[in-house]
Write a protein that holds these residues in place. Structure first.
Motif, PDB file in Angstrom:
ATOM      1  N   LEU A  17      31.666 -17.060  25.100  1.00 59.91           N
ATOM      2  CA  LEU A  17      31.101 -17.746  26.266  1.00 59.91           C
ATOM      3  C   LEU A  17      29.693 -17.213  26.521  1.00 59.91           C
ATOM      4  O   LEU A  17      29.506 -16.026  26.769  1.00 59.91           O
ATOM      5  N   VAL A  18      28.711 -18.094  26.444  1.00 62.23           N
ATOM      6  CA  VAL A  18      27.313 -17.704  26.613  1.00 62.23           C
ATOM      7  C   VAL A  18      27.014 -17.528  28.106  1.00 62.23           C
ATOM      8  O   VAL A  18      27.039 -18.493  28.866  1.00 62.23           O
ATOM      9  N   GLY A  19      26.768 -16.289  28.514  1.00 55.47           N
ATOM     10  CA  GLY A  19      26.500 -15.992  29.924  1.00 55.47           C
ATOM     11  C   GLY A  19      25.015 -16.113  30.240  1.00 55.47           C
ATOM     12  O   GLY A  19      24.165 -15.865  29.390  1.00 55.47           O
ATOM     13  N   ARG A  20      24.722 -16.492  31.488  1.00 57.30           N
ATOM     14  CA  ARG A  20      23.328 -16.643  31.905  1.00 57.30           C
ATOM     15  C   ARG A  20      22.568 -15.320  31.805  1.00 57.30           C
ATOM     16  O   ARG A  20      21.442 -15.268  31.319  1.00 57.30           O
ATOM     17  N   GLU A  21      23.212 -14.230  32.251  1.00 54.40           N
ATOM     18  CA  GLU A  21      22.528 -12.934  32.188  1.00 54.40           C
ATOM     19  C   GLU A  21      22.374 -12.445  30.751  1.00 54.40           C
ATOM     20  O   GLU A  21      21.433 -11.730  30.439  1.00 54.40           O
ATOM     21  N   LYS A  22      23.307 -12.845  29.874  1.00 55.12           N
ATOM     22  CA  LYS A  22      23.179 -12.470  28.455  1.00 55.12           C
ATOM     23  C   LYS A  22      21.972 -13.176  27.839  1.00 55.12           C
ATOM     24  O   LYS A  22      21.220 -12.585  27.058  1.00 55.12           O
ATOM     25  N   VAL A  23      21.789 -14.449  28.202  1.00 55.86           N
ATOM     26  CA  VAL A  23      20.618 -15.185  27.708  1.00 55.86           C
ATOM     27  C   VAL A  23      19.339 -14.494  28.181  1.00 55.86           C
ATOM     28  O   VAL A  23      18.410 -14.270  27.408  1.00 55.86           O
ATOM     29  N   ARG A  24      19.306 -14.109  29.466  1.00 56.17           N
ATOM     30  CA  ARG A  24      18.119 -13.434  30.012  1.00 56.17           C
ATOM     31  C   ARG A  24      17.902 -12.077  29.326  1.00 56.17           C
ATOM     32  O   ARG A  24      16.775 -11.703  29.015  1.00 56.17           O
ATOM     33  N   GLU A  25      18.995 -11.345  29.113  1.00 56.84           N
ATOM     34  CA  GLU A  25      18.900 -10.021  28.472  1.00 56.84           C
ATOM     35  C   GLU A  25      18.346 -10.176  27.050  1.00 56.84           C
ATOM     36  O   GLU A  25      17.448  -9.429  26.633  1.00 56.84           O
ATOM     37  N   PHE A  26      18.873 -11.147  26.303  1.00 54.29           N
ATOM     38  CA  PHE A  26      18.409 -11.359  24.930  1.00 54.29           C
ATOM     39  C   PHE A  26      16.951 -11.818  24.928  1.00 54.29           C
ATOM     40  O   PHE A  26      16.152 -11.389  24.098  1.00 54.29           O
ATOM     41  N   ALA A  27      16.609 -12.690  25.874  1.00 53.19           N
ATOM     42  CA  ALA A  27      15.232 -13.180  25.969  1.00 53.19           C
ATOM     43  C   ALA A  27      14.261 -12.017  26.217  1.00 53.19           C
ATOM     44  O   ALA A  27      13.212 -11.920  25.587  1.00 53.19           O
ATOM     45  N   ARG A  28      14.634 -11.116  27.143  1.00 46.46           N
ATOM     46  CA  ARG A  28      13.774  -9.933  27.386  1.00 46.46           C
ATOM     47  C   ARG A  28      13.652  -9.097  26.122  1.00 46.46           C
ATOM     48  O   ARG A  28      12.588  -8.581  25.802  1.00 46.46           O
ATOM     49  N   PRO A  54      16.968 -18.213  23.436  1.00 48.34           N
ATOM     50  CA  PRO A  54      15.897 -18.195  22.428  1.00 48.34           C
ATOM     51  C   PRO A  54      16.434 -18.614  21.047  1.00 48.34           C
ATOM     52  O   PRO A  54      17.635 -18.497  20.779  1.00 48.34           O
ATOM     53  N   PRO A  55      15.550 -19.092  20.153  1.00 49.44           N
ATOM     54  CA  PRO A  55      15.997 -19.628  18.860  1.00 49.44           C
ATOM     55  C   PRO A  55      16.854 -18.677  18.010  1.00 49.44           C
ATOM     56  O   PRO A  55      17.705 -19.141  17.263  1.00 49.44           O
ATOM     57  N   THR A  56      16.645 -17.361  18.135  1.00 47.50           N
ATOM     58  CA  THR A  56      17.423 -16.447  17.279  1.00 47.50           C
ATOM     59  C   THR A  56      18.694 -15.937  17.982  1.00 47.50           C
ATOM     60  O   THR A  56      19.395 -15.082  17.435  1.00 47.50           O
ATOM     61  N   PHE A  57      19.012 -16.463  19.154  1.00 50.43           N
ATOM     62  CA  PHE A  57      20.207 -16.012  19.893  1.00 50.43           C
ATOM     63  C   PHE A  57      21.513 -16.116  19.093  1.00 50.43           C
ATOM     64  O   PHE A  57      22.415 -15.288  19.265  1.00 50.43           O
ATOM     65  N   PRO A  58      21.666 -17.130  18.210  1.00 50.16           N
ATOM     66  CA  PRO A  58      22.943 -17.237  17.483  1.00 50.16           C
ATOM     67  C   PRO A  58      23.312 -15.976  16.711  1.00 50.16           C
ATOM     68  O   PRO A  58      24.467 -15.798  16.316  1.00 50.16           O
ATOM     69  N   VAL A  59      22.352 -15.067  16.501  1.00 53.66           N
ATOM     70  CA  VAL A  59      22.660 -13.817  15.808  1.00 53.66           C
ATOM     71  C   VAL A  59      23.754 -13.047  16.557  1.00 53.66           C
ATOM     72  O   VAL A  59      24.564 -12.345  15.946  1.00 53.66           O
TER      73      VAL A  59
END
Lengths: 146, 138
Positions: A17-28, A54-59
């Motif tokens: 499950l893709v979390g909003r804060e995980k997206v922000r953490e990965f983006a930072r 971000p584009p490389t998030f699937p990693v």
């Protein structure tokens, strides 16, 4: 490395499950300041359901499939001798917070090259409706001194 | 389809990023890649490296950001691929500087291809770094 790995398909991973804060953490972590990655209102104004990964998030999702590959009892891949050679992401649509993603790994190529081996592993990532989101393709070089 | 104001061959974005050891630790946590060659000099040296290296996936992730920012809300990245040709050595004190030059390579019916030149310490670190974008709103 075991050449019989070719065309092997692994069981799908547990849903991520893709979390909003995980997206922000990965983006930072990839030094993104783009509002689409951080700001829900900006993402929604652009037509997305939530912040965009971000584009490389699937990693992050692919990690568990590569763990399956390296753990394969007859695979003969020693993690300490693995070097990342190439990486590709092919998208049907961007990942957004709220997506529930499942990855299925298959080995699409196994080659020997001057004492080293190269294995190409494809992780097909789908959402909770089964629709394709992105395929992450990794080519790993396994050094021959393994 | 949104028309681009730039022409093939134009540099659409150029940026410099500073990577410190803190950047590597942050990326390790966010990505789940805790290979110690990305934060421990002793481990890096013991496997024959010159020192602690940036995660290849960190370099790949950072290098696409100028394209994402250039694109804005006009479209999305549909394909992104790189070869990891040379490691980025990250000094404990001075870190490393990664330079990204993004050039418009192809414009066609599907969108556009942007080619990245990514370098650190005067050498190219990613090979065949190409970003395919579709110029359509979500």
């Amino acid at each position: 490395m075991n050449p019989d790995l070719l065309e092997r398909v692994f069981p799908p991973t547990a849903p991520y499950l893709v979390g909003r804060e995980k997206v922000r953490e990965f983006a930072r972590a990839v030094l993104s300041t783009n509002p689409l990655n951080h700001d829900v209102d900006a993402a929604r104004a652009a037509g997305y359901a939530d912040v965009v990964a971000p584009p490389t998030f699937p990693v992050v999702v692919q990690e568990s499939t590569l763990a399956q590959l390296l753990a394969e009892p007859d695979g003969g891949i020693d993690f300490s001798h693995v070097v990342h050679g190439e990486q590709r992401f092919s998208y049907t649509r961007p990942i957004v917070a709220g997506d529930e993603l499942t990855a299925t790994l298959s080995v699409t190529s196994v080659k020997s090259l001057g004492g080293n081996s190269m294995v190409t592993a494809e992780s097909a990532i789908v959402d909770s409706s089964g629709a394709h989101v992105v395929t992450a393709v990794s080519t790993l070089v396994v050094r021959g001194d393994a | 389809m949104t028309a681009l104001s730039e022409s093939v061959g134009d540099v659409v974005a150029e940026r410099e990023y500073h990577l410190s050891r803190d950047t590597l630790v942050r990326y390790a946590g966010a990505s789940g890649d805790f290979n110690p060659i990305h934060y421990r000099d002793d481990v890096a040296l013991s496997v024959g490296l010159e020192g602690v290296l940036a995660h290849g996936m960190l370099t790949m992730g950072v290098a696409v950001q100028p394209v994402v920012d250039w694109l804005g809300t006009r479209g999305t990245v549909v394909d992104y691929s790189v070869r990891f040709t040379r490691p980025v050595l990250v000094d404990p004190v001075d870190g490393a500087t990664v330079t990204v030059v993004a050039k418009l390579a192809v414009v066609d019916e599907e969108g556009a291809r942007i080619d990245l030149t990514v370098s650190a310490a005067g050498a190219t670190v990613l090979g065949k770094a190409q970003v395919r974008v579709a110029l359509t709103a979500p």
